[in-house]
Design a protein around this motif. Structure first.
Motif, PDB file in Angstrom:
ATOM      1  N   LYS A   1      53.757  93.217  58.850  1.00  0.00           N
ATOM      2  CA  LYS A   1      54.597  92.402  58.705  1.00  0.00           C
ATOM      3  C   LYS A   1      56.003  92.985  58.866  1.00  0.00           C
ATOM      4  O   LYS A   1      56.990  92.475  59.572  1.00  0.00           O
ATOM      5  CB  LYS A   1      54.799  91.794  57.234  1.00  0.00           C
ATOM      6  CG  LYS A   1      55.889  90.959  56.801  1.00  0.00           C
ATOM      7  CD  LYS A   1      55.515  90.263  55.410  1.00  0.00           C
ATOM      8  CE  LYS A   1      56.682  89.389  54.877  1.00  0.00           C
ATOM      9  NZ  LYS A   1      56.559  88.586  53.737  1.00  0.00           N
ATOM     10  N   CYS A   2      56.051  94.433  58.200  1.00  0.00           N
ATOM     11  CA  CYS A   2      57.543  94.998  58.503  1.00  0.00           C
ATOM     12  C   CYS A   2      57.355  95.989  59.498  1.00  0.00           C
ATOM     13  O   CYS A   2      56.383  96.532  59.810  1.00  0.00           O
ATOM     14  CB  CYS A   2      57.878  95.461  57.267  1.00  0.00           C
ATOM     15  SG  CYS A   2      57.219  96.972  56.673  1.00  0.00           S
ATOM     16  N   ILE A   3      58.399  96.373  60.335  1.00  0.00           N
ATOM     17  CA  ILE A   3      58.373  97.096  61.460  1.00  0.00           C
ATOM     18  C   ILE A   3      58.095  98.389  61.181  1.00  0.00           C
ATOM     19  O   ILE A   3      57.579  98.896  61.748  1.00  0.00           O
ATOM     20  CB  ILE A   3      59.864  96.945  62.243  1.00  0.00           C
ATOM     21  CG1 ILE A   3      60.039  95.445  62.507  1.00  0.00           C
ATOM     22  CG2 ILE A   3      59.881  97.716  63.399  1.00  0.00           C
ATOM     23  CD1 ILE A   3      61.652  94.978  62.845  1.00  0.00           C
TER      24      ILE A   3
ATOM     25  N   LEU B   1      58.495  97.626  53.397  1.00  0.00           N
ATOM     26  CA  LEU B   1      58.346  96.514  52.490  1.00  0.00           C
ATOM     27  C   LEU B   1      57.665  96.738  51.187  1.00  0.00           C
ATOM     28  O   LEU B   1      57.942  96.398  50.228  1.00  0.00           O
ATOM     29  CB  LEU B   1      57.866  95.267  53.244  1.00  0.00           C
ATOM     30  CG  LEU B   1      58.338  93.855  52.578  1.00  0.00           C
ATOM     31  CD1 LEU B   1      58.153  92.814  53.789  1.00  0.00           C
ATOM     32  CD2 LEU B   1      57.473  93.424  51.264  1.00  0.00           C
TER      33      LEU B   1
ATOM     34  N   LEU C   1      67.419  90.349  61.947  1.00  0.00           N
ATOM     35  CA  LEU C   1      66.505  89.967  62.936  1.00  0.00           C
ATOM     36  C   LEU C   1      65.588  88.750  62.531  1.00  0.00           C
ATOM     37  O   LEU C   1      65.560  87.727  63.167  1.00  0.00           O
ATOM     38  CB  LEU C   1      65.691  91.065  63.593  1.00  0.00           C
ATOM     39  CG  LEU C   1      64.721  90.628  64.711  1.00  0.00           C
ATOM     40  CD1 LEU C   1      65.535  90.449  65.717  1.00  0.00           C
ATOM     41  CD2 LEU C   1      64.045  91.781  65.136  1.00  0.00           C
TER      42      LEU C   1
ATOM     43  N   VAL D   1      61.949  86.266  54.540  1.00  0.00           N
ATOM     44  CA  VAL D   1      60.606  87.062  54.395  1.00  0.00           C
ATOM     45  C   VAL D   1      60.918  88.576  54.202  1.00  0.00           C
ATOM     46  O   VAL D   1      59.961  89.321  53.751  1.00  0.00           O
ATOM     47  CB  VAL D   1      59.723  86.948  55.718  1.00  0.00           C
ATOM     48  CG1 VAL D   1      59.077  85.517  55.576  1.00  0.00           C
ATOM     49  CG2 VAL D   1      60.347  87.153  56.986  1.00  0.00           C
TER      50      VAL D   1
ATOM     51  N   ALA E   1      61.287  90.892  56.290  1.00  0.00           N
ATOM     52  CA  ALA E   1      60.240  91.791  57.020  1.00  0.00           C
ATOM     53  C   ALA E   1      60.902  92.808  58.060  1.00  0.00           C
ATOM     54  O   ALA E   1      60.399  93.848  58.269  1.00  0.00           O
ATOM     55  CB  ALA E   1      59.355  90.970  57.912  1.00  0.00           C
ATOM     56  N   CYS E   2      62.082  92.482  58.380  1.00  0.00           N
ATOM     57  CA  CYS E   2      62.530  93.332  59.631  1.00  0.00           C
ATOM     58  C   CYS E   2      63.280  94.281  59.094  1.00  0.00           C
ATOM     59  O   CYS E   2      63.356  95.488  59.898  1.00  0.00           O
ATOM     60  CB  CYS E   2      63.306  92.580  60.408  1.00  0.00           C
ATOM     61  SG  CYS E   2      65.047  92.079  59.789  1.00  0.00           S
ATOM     62  N   ARG E   3      63.846  94.396  57.963  1.00  0.00           N
ATOM     63  CA  ARG E   3      64.184  95.775  57.097  1.00  0.00           C
ATOM     64  C   ARG E   3      65.585  96.316  57.838  1.00  0.00           C
ATOM     65  O   ARG E   3      65.901  97.314  57.429  1.00  0.00           O
ATOM     66  CB  ARG E   3      63.179  96.960  57.032  1.00  0.00           C
ATOM     67  CG  ARG E   3      61.818  96.539  56.927  1.00  0.00           C
ATOM     68  CD  ARG E   3      61.686  95.670  55.448  1.00  0.00           C
ATOM     69  NE  ARG E   3      61.648  96.580  54.449  1.00  0.00           N
ATOM     70  CZ  ARG E   3      61.632  96.179  53.192  1.00  0.00           C
ATOM     71  NH1 ARG E   3      61.662  94.540  53.221  1.00  0.00           N
ATOM     72  NH2 ARG E   3      61.890  96.624  52.080  1.00  0.00           N
TER      73      ARG E   3
ATOM     74  N   LEU F   1      68.681  96.086  55.096  1.00  0.00           N
ATOM     75  CA  LEU F   1      68.706  96.919  54.025  1.00  0.00           C
ATOM     76  C   LEU F   1      69.993  97.495  53.540  1.00  0.00           C
ATOM     77  O   LEU F   1      70.846  97.887  54.557  1.00  0.00           O
ATOM     78  CB  LEU F   1      67.619  98.205  54.118  1.00  0.00           C
ATOM     79  CG  LEU F   1      66.008  97.850  54.333  1.00  0.00           C
ATOM     80  CD1 LEU F   1      65.477  98.957  54.629  1.00  0.00           C
ATOM     81  CD2 LEU F   1      65.587  97.118  52.810  1.00  0.00           C
TER      82      LEU F   1
ATOM     83  N   ARG G   1      67.364  89.281  50.646  1.00  0.00           N
ATOM     84  CA  ARG G   1      66.309  88.618  49.465  1.00  0.00           C
ATOM     85  C   ARG G   1      67.055  89.296  48.067  1.00  0.00           C
ATOM     86  O   ARG G   1      66.180  89.245  46.952  1.00  0.00           O
ATOM     87  CB  ARG G   1      64.940  89.244  49.575  1.00  0.00           C
ATOM     88  CG  ARG G   1      63.971  88.508  50.716  1.00  0.00           C
ATOM     89  CD  ARG G   1      63.399  87.464  50.418  1.00  0.00           C
ATOM     90  NE  ARG G   1      62.618  87.605  49.047  1.00  0.00           N
ATOM     91  CZ  ARG G   1      61.311  86.885  48.857  1.00  0.00           C
ATOM     92  NH1 ARG G   1      60.863  86.207  49.823  1.00  0.00           N
ATOM     93  NH2 ARG G   1      60.705  87.052  47.891  1.00  0.00           N
TER      94      ARG G   1
ATOM     95  N   VAL H   1      58.593  90.213  68.608  1.00  0.00           N
ATOM     96  CA  VAL H   1      58.750  91.154  67.939  1.00  0.00           C
ATOM     97  C   VAL H   1      58.106  90.897  66.587  1.00  0.00           C
ATOM     98  O   VAL H   1      58.691  91.576  65.523  1.00  0.00           O
ATOM     99  CB  VAL H   1      60.375  91.439  67.719  1.00  0.00           C
ATOM    100  CG1 VAL H   1      60.938  91.995  68.847  1.00  0.00           C
ATOM    101  CG2 VAL H   1      61.120  90.142  67.410  1.00  0.00           C
ATOM    102  N   LEU H   2      57.526  89.718  66.347  1.00  0.00           N
ATOM    103  CA  LEU H   2      56.872  89.333  65.019  1.00  0.00           C
ATOM    104  C   LEU H   2      57.745  89.026  63.955  1.00  0.00           C
ATOM    105  O   LEU H   2      57.506  89.422  62.720  1.00  0.00           O
ATOM    106  CB  LEU H   2      55.635  90.438  64.754  1.00  0.00           C
ATOM    107  CG  LEU H   2      54.586  90.485  65.607  1.00  0.00           C
ATOM    108  CD1 LEU H   2      53.819  91.960  65.069  1.00  0.00           C
ATOM    109  CD2 LEU H   2      53.756  89.416  65.694  1.00  0.00           C
TER     110      LEU H   2
END
Lengths: 531, 235
Positions: free
Chosen positions: A458-460, A501, B35, B44, B46-48, B51, B65, B149-150
């Motif tokens: 899920k997270c890169i 994550l 992203l 979600v 998810a890409c972080r 942050l 989030r 890139v999911l």
């Protein structure tokens, strides 16, 4: 059902028992070394000797000393027989009549047994986990009766808070505080979830508890349900534990028939149901938000916290998630009292912890020791050092999320804080012993490989970072890397730890960082010399 | 709905209660790179990339989030965050085959913009160079997994906006792939309404309209040839 009926069941069970009981371990470890066949042969040997009236054979749960399985213990004299082969069954029964016997005998005073303090494992090796009567005869379900009849939910939580119990899944969150949060959260429904998705390589503590004493976990869940106001519990067990699942199913059925589970438990207004949910083989589902997604029937992927499951868990309702070992501690605490429990362990870490002692160690198996015991006592006294007598180099605790602790720090007392200070974690209880022959770079690579494989994607940072870590470690291992790349390795570790994550990614670099910290010379020796 | 005042990069910012740090920052003209975020879709985290550092939290928190609170102290662009963002973008470039020169999205690609934004000059990681499939079974669209890139923006757009949920994720780790229906070729995915929302949501050139890729472009010289040669033919 009344308390007198509970006592009556216990009384009938005690009256039914023969004077001599042959306890034969049939849990996974001993099962693999022939425990089930041995149990059948022992039963046949007893009938062949015509002594069924005085001797019964009991298929019991894990005794802990898995390395010497199958184990047989004859009660009440507590004679220990080790590595018993099925063809030795008649000889063993003969030995009880005073005949000579060549089977290896164990010493009950052996430090492996004597240094332990069994609380959650005290019924292991004592009762047949497939019969609720034996659990009740051992004092089972009295804590639940006491809780629902004599205590208010907040009194149960109060007791637990005073006991100082902390989450045994690894992070060590105060259990009483977690229960209080769920109890205070508002929701039309609430849930209790038992996390039995034990996945660390080399760890089998929860498996053993579920297989050897399923009712203890069910009782803990029921008390939790009463305390937080939930009427539905889910037991999430990984699919790789078929014996645990079948014993839990049996246990749930038995408890329901006796009115201990279901509606109006012990004739009170408290209803509680437990259903089993079987995991499909993903390590990340041990992470609580991924576990919730899995129970809901969705892809087992974590989500950012907050909101924590205590506020928004299963289907958005307040949910209490505790590990198997945590829940197994509940009934003993209610029975024994918070003060008794808080008297065991260190100032911050109370009670006992079960460890799976494996690797280059003479005595392998499960141990339950009080918090505050030193690593040296565990490895050298209980574990007996390495099998060939060479020096122990390090222990790895906490599995892929943990770290390596070198022998020079073996004076460290086991507690959540001290293990974190030396760069590892308590974790769920895996403890792998390593000697001089262990290649620490390869060890780090093994654990990173595990996390890379188990990353949900899920997270890169976790998805791509772990594979890059693995590539870099492989280059170092193959002698292709320069010393400067060790700094790159450390930077990448920091990135994955700080930006992932969930706990899987955040802790995945720990095995690398801790081996870099204590065994950097092994990495440097593999690097190409500076030009 | 009451207002909250927080500090982002030493600037006092007013935000609505319940708003995310990302929204509050954007309203105040502070850019936080993202992203997997797309306005209107669920977050979600998810890409972080979003942050941020929040005073009092030992962990970095995803701005998308994280809800604003009174007196919150947020840092969005510290050297550490800049370094982590650049590294994350590099990890993405190393993961699959992002070759801008032959990509349909070059010039209007979120990943390309991100690389420029974070100041990526090169990729320090080993290129994994997987051989990913290209699915052109759908009559109007195609998906090139080499560019994916999911971020799951297609999955969420399809589920939350179109209400169909044709897209989902299969596999795990670097083997994870976006799939249509139960992992059938897109053209055979019966639930797909061919609305094209996934195409619009895709940040890169992974989902593309058929006919736009380098390999698909066809030059028809016949008309120009006719003009060029018409005079000769007449005489």
């Amino acid at each position: 059902m009344d308390i007198s009926e509970l006592h009556a069941i216990a009384e009938r069970e005690r009256a039914r028992r023969t004077s001599i009981r042959i306890h034969c371990c049939t849990s996974s470890g001993c099962m693999a070394s022939g425990g089930v066949v041995l149990h059948e042969q022992l039963t046949k040997a007893v009938s062949a000797a015509g002594r069924q009236a005085e001797i019964e054979t009991v298929a019991v749960g894990c005794m802990g000393f898995c390395g010497l399985g199958p184990m047989v213990v004859v009660e009440p004299e507590h004679l220990i027989f080790e590595r018993v082969r099925p063809d030795q069954a008649a000889e063993l029964v003969g030995a009880l009549a005073g005949k000579p016997c060549s089977i290896e005998r164990g010493d009950p005073q052996h430090p492996f047994f004597a240094r332990q303090l069994p609380i959650v494992r005290r019924n292991g090796g004592q009762i047949n986990p497939e019969r609720i009567e034996e659990y009740i005869a051992a004092g089972g379900y009295q804590a639940l009766y006491h809780a629902v009849h004599d205590l208010e939910p907040n009194e149960v939580i109060e007791e637990l808070t005073r006991s100082g119990l902390r989450g045994r899944g690894g992070a060590g969150y105060p259990t009483g505080l977690k229960w209080a949060t769920v109890a205070k959260s508002r929701g039309e429904r609430k849930f209790v979830v038992c996390n039995g998705d034990e996945g660390d390589p080399g760890a089998f503590m929860d498996r053993s508890i579920l297989e050897s004493d399923p009712h203890l976990v069910l009782e803990g869940m029921c008390i939790a349900g009463y305390a937080v106001g939930a009427s539905q519990g889910y037991l999430y067990v990984r699919g790789e534990y078929p014996l645990a699942i079948s014993r839990l199913q049996k246990a749930i059925g038995q408890a329901r028939r006796l009115g201990i589970l279901g509606s109006q438990i012990f004739d009170t207004a408290f209803d509680f149901k437990i259903d089993i949910r079987v995991g499909a083989g993903a390590f990340v589902c041990g992470e609580e938000t991924a576990l919730i997604a899995s129970i809901e029937g969705r892809r087992g992927q974590p989500r950012p916290r907050p909101p924590y499951p205590a506020e928004q868990g299963l289907w958005g309702f307040p949910t209490l998630i505790n590990n198997v070992e945590t829940l197994a501690n509940i009934a003993p605490i209610i029975n024994g009292g918070a003060d008794w429990y808080a008297s065991i362990g260190t100032a911050q870490s109370k009670g006992t912890k079960v460890f799976a002692l494996t690797g280059k160690v003479r005595n392998t198996g499960l141990i339950e020791v009080p918090m505050g015991i030193s690593l040296r006592e565990i490895v050298e006294d209980l574990g007996g050092g390495t099998p060939d007598g060479v020096a122990v180099k390090a222990v790895q605790t906490g599995g892929p999320s943990g770290g390596c602790i070198p022998a020079s720090l073996f004076h460290t007392a086991v507690s959540y804080e001290t293990l974190a200070e030396v760069g590892s974690i308590m974790g769920s209880g895996g403890m792998v012993v390593m000697d001089a022959s262990t290649d620490m770079v390869e060890l780090a690579r093994f654990y990173v490989d595990f996390c890379m494989d188990e990353s949900c994607g899920k997270c890169i940072p976790c998805r791509v970072g772990t594979i890059q870590l693995h590539r870099l470690l492989s280059r170092i291992r193959a002698g292709e890397a320069s010393r400067a790349e060790l700094d790159d390795l450390e930077q990448l570790c920091n990135l994955v730890r700080d930006t992932s994550l969930c706990g899987l990614g955040q802790s995945a670099p720990n095995p690398v960082l801790s081996t870099l910290r204590y065994f950097r010379e092994e990495y440097e020796a593999l690097c190409q010399p500076e030009p | 709905m009451s207002a909250r005042t927080l500090t982002i990069n030493q600037t006092l910012v007013s935000a609505r209660e319940g708003e995310s740090v990302l929204e509050a920052a954007r309203d105040a003209g502070i850019t936080i790179p993202t992203l997997c975020h797309l306005d209107g879709l669920s977050e979600v985290g998810a890409c972080r990339l979003c942050l941020v550092e929040v005073a009092g939290s030992s962990r970095l928190l995803p701005a998308c989030r994280t809800t604003v609170s009174e007196g919150m102290q947020v840092q969005t662009d510290t050297p550490r965050l800049q370094e982590y963002r650049r590294a994350i973008v590099e990890l993405l470039f190393a993961e699959r085959n992002h070759v801008c020169a032959v990509c349909v999205a070059s010039g209007h690609c979120d990943l390309q913009d991100l690389a420029l934004h974070v100041g990526m000059t090169h990729v320090r990681y080993e290129y994994l160079a997987p051989s990913c499939a290209v699915d052109t079974s759908h009559p109007r669209f195609g998906i090139d997994h080499n560019r994916c890139v999911l971020c799951t923006r297609c999955v969420r757009a399809c589920d939350e906006v179109e209400g169909v949920h044709t897209w989902d994720i299969a596999g795990r780790g670097v083997a994870a792939r976006v799939i249509t229906d139960l992992n059938v070729p897109w053209g055979e995915a019966t639930s797909c309404t061919s609305c094209g929302k996934c195409l619009l949501a895709c940040p890169t050139g992974a989902i593309f309209p058929r006919g736009s890729t380098v390999a698909e472009v066809q030059r028809d010289h016949s008309s120009i040839t006719r003009i060029m040669t018409a005079r000769g033919e007449r005489w």
